[in-house]
Design an enzyme around this catalytic site. Structure first.
Site, PDB file in Angstrom:
ATOM      1  N   ASP A 295      -5.988  -4.658  -2.632  1.00 18.55           N
ATOM      2  CA  ASP A 295      -4.825  -4.177  -3.365  1.00 18.55           C
ATOM      3  C   ASP A 295      -3.542  -4.891  -2.932  1.00 18.55           C
ATOM      4  O   ASP A 295      -2.465  -4.612  -3.467  1.00 18.55           O
ATOM      5  CB  ASP A 295      -4.667  -2.656  -3.272  1.00 18.55           C
ATOM      6  CG  ASP A 295      -4.510  -2.133  -1.848  1.00 18.55           C
ATOM      7  OD1 ASP A 295      -4.444  -2.947  -0.897  1.00 18.55           O
ATOM      8  OD2 ASP A 295      -4.486  -0.903  -1.672  1.00 18.55           O
ATOM      9  N   ARG A 296      -3.649  -5.849  -1.995  1.00 21.36           N
ATOM     10  CA  ARG A 296      -2.494  -6.633  -1.545  1.00 21.36           C
ATOM     11  C   ARG A 296      -2.873  -8.102  -1.506  1.00 21.36           C
ATOM     12  O   ARG A 296      -4.050  -8.449  -1.350  1.00 21.36           O
ATOM     13  CB  ARG A 296      -2.036  -6.200  -0.154  1.00 21.36           C
ATOM     14  CG  ARG A 296      -1.579  -4.755  -0.081  1.00 21.36           C
ATOM     15  CD  ARG A 296      -0.900  -4.487   1.246  1.00 21.36           C
ATOM     16  NE  ARG A 296      -1.778  -4.737   2.367  1.00 21.36           N
ATOM     17  CZ  ARG A 296      -1.368  -5.118   3.573  1.00 21.36           C
ATOM     18  NH1 ARG A 296      -0.096  -5.332   3.816  1.00 21.36           N
ATOM     19  NH2 ARG A 296      -2.220  -5.286   4.557  1.00 21.36           N
TER      20      ARG A 296
END
Length: 469
Positions: A253-254
């Site tokens: 998610d990053r």
């Protein structure tokens, strides 16, 4: 029955602990019972459940599902998945009202945890604390004898998810995209399977590192915000003469990005690139950045005709605010990006990478040139230092009171962000660690040094000094 969690595991944005020490099967079962009860009381009955590639994740997932089932909740199990694929499944699966991902994110291999969403919204803060209260009281839904317990089924979402990622390139000049050479570092995390399928279908030349899922993380730690973890990707970009490279954290998610000259494009700079792309197609749109973001981000958004809004730090806060405002773009200095113009507005590292390709094509320049065109920024990285849990918020309140008493220009949205004649500085309490974080920005290196000295002066007045956490 009841259950008490170790007080350290119920965090602001998720549930997280050390497996075998502060987190285990009994905790996972209790999370299933409590979250399942909250779901049923809200009128829901069906959840999506996924897991990352950590060695402990299958065990925790099984216990979680048993707890959900015992509460009468049906589960759609998607298996090994990046966290954003869990979010995608939650908005795409039929008749589901939430989701839980078993993941330790970017933490060490012996850590694990849970990220949750309910009714399409992040489940965090007071909601997570409520799970602890429910578990301690045994306040769990009971399934009547004549009522069937929850059912569990397996569903495959990977092809559908990758189909949706590729839509991020819709309408582009395929010749430009086909000419790109890109490196990818999955870091042995959960991004691997989706990344392999995605790059097999993308135009252009693609070189992958560490796409095999290995919960021991044998090559490097899966945190792309730490520059040392980008060394392999930087070397790949140099050896293969690539246009840029993208690295993912443990649950994807990053992102972290290296440009074609081997330089890190930090999160502030990436957000400005996304802003140029989004605002060119959606004039006047709202862009949200966190309280740690560079002043150049807010200035750039306004110069492009957009509405710039500051939000508290934390991906859950930004996602919530995007839903409330209808913002089309958000970003956080930790590498979370939220694209809501042609996507769902949740933080998806894989989609953010696809949209970086799209931005380069639409803006007509490689990332290195886009980076060179940005305003110069003299700032510190995020400075993080240990302060006891019982003291960290009190220190912030003491500093805030002193500054306001002295007539300083203070934004107290999240900690204290102080505007000075030569720049700004920030001091805030971490919501995930026994730590304070600081950042400063000025027009010159000398100005940054002065602002950092002011941070140190305020800390000293509260009996605190900086150090490594």
């Amino acid at each position: 029955m009841s259950h008490r969690f170790d007080p350290s595991v119920l965090r602001e944005y998720d549930i997280r602990g050390v497996v075998g020490q502060t987190l285990g099967e009994a905790d996972a079962y209790a999370i299933g019972r409590s979250f399942g009860t909250a779901l049923r009381r809200s009128g829901g009955h069906r959840l999506v459940v996924g897991r990352d590639g950590r060695l402990s994740s299958p065990m925790l997932e099984q216990a979680l599902v048993e707890g959900l089932t015992a509460s009468g909740v049906d589960t759609v199990r998607i298996g090994l998945a990046a966290t954003p694929m869990l979010y995608f499944a939650e908005v795409s699966a039929e008749d589901v009202q939430g989701g839980i991902q078993v993941t330790g994110s970017h933490n060490p291999a012996d850590h694990n945890g849970f990220k949750m969403v309910l009714g399409g919204r992040p489940f965090f803060g007071a909601d997570i604390q409520r799970l602890g209260v429910m578990a301690a009281a045994g306040d769990w839904a009971e399934v009547e004898c004549e009522e069937p317990a929850g059912r569990s089924e397996l569903q495959e979402f990977l092809p559908l998810y990758v189909d949706r990622l590729i839509e991020g390139l819709s309408g582009l000049d395929t010749d430009h995209v086909a000419g790109l050479r890109i490196g990818w570092d999955a870091g042995n995390g959960a991004a691997g399977p989706a990344l392999e399928l995605l790059t097999s279908r993308l135009p252009g030349e693609h070189h992958l590192l560490f796409s095999d899922v290995d919960g021991r993380f044998p090559n490097h730690h899966p945190d792309p915000t730490i520059e040392a973890n980008l060394a392999d990707l930087r070397a790949l970009v140099a050896v293969k003469n690539l246009h840029f490279g993208v690295a993912f954290d443990g649950d994807a998610d990053r992102i972290g990005v290296i440009d074609g000259q081997g330089r890190v494009i930090d999160a502030d700079q990436l957000l400005m690139i996304y802003a140029r792309d989004v605002l060119a197609r959606h004039p006047g749109a709202t862009v949200i950045a966190d309280v740690k973001a560079s002043g150049a981000v807010y200035d750039t958004v306004r110069a492009l005709g957009g509405i710039a809004e500051m939000a508290p730090s934390g991906h859950s806060h930004i996602k919530s605010r995007m839903k409330e405002t209808g913002a089309l773009l958000g970003g956080e200095t930790s590498g979370h990006f939220f694209l809501g113009d042609d996507y769902y507005g949740f933080d998806d590292g894989l989609y953010a990478a696809v949209r970086l390709i799209a931005a380069s094509a639409r803006l007509g320049a490689p990332l290195a040139r886009l980076r060179d065109a940005m305003p110069a920024m003299c700032n510190t990285p995020e400075i993080r230092f240990a302060v006891p849990e019982a003291r960290k918020f009190a220190v912030i309140e003491e500093v805030r009171a002193r500054l306001i008493g002295a007539g300083a220009e203070v934004n107290a949205l999240d900690g204290v962000r102080v505007t000075a004649p030569d720049g700004w500085w920030l001091l805030r309490a971490s919501n995930t660690q026994a730590a304070l974080t600081a950042r400063a920005e000025s027009g010159t290196d000398q100005g940054v040094a002065r602002l950092v000295a002011e941070i140190d002066r305020q800390l000293a007045l509260s009996g605190v000094s900086r150090g490594d956490v």
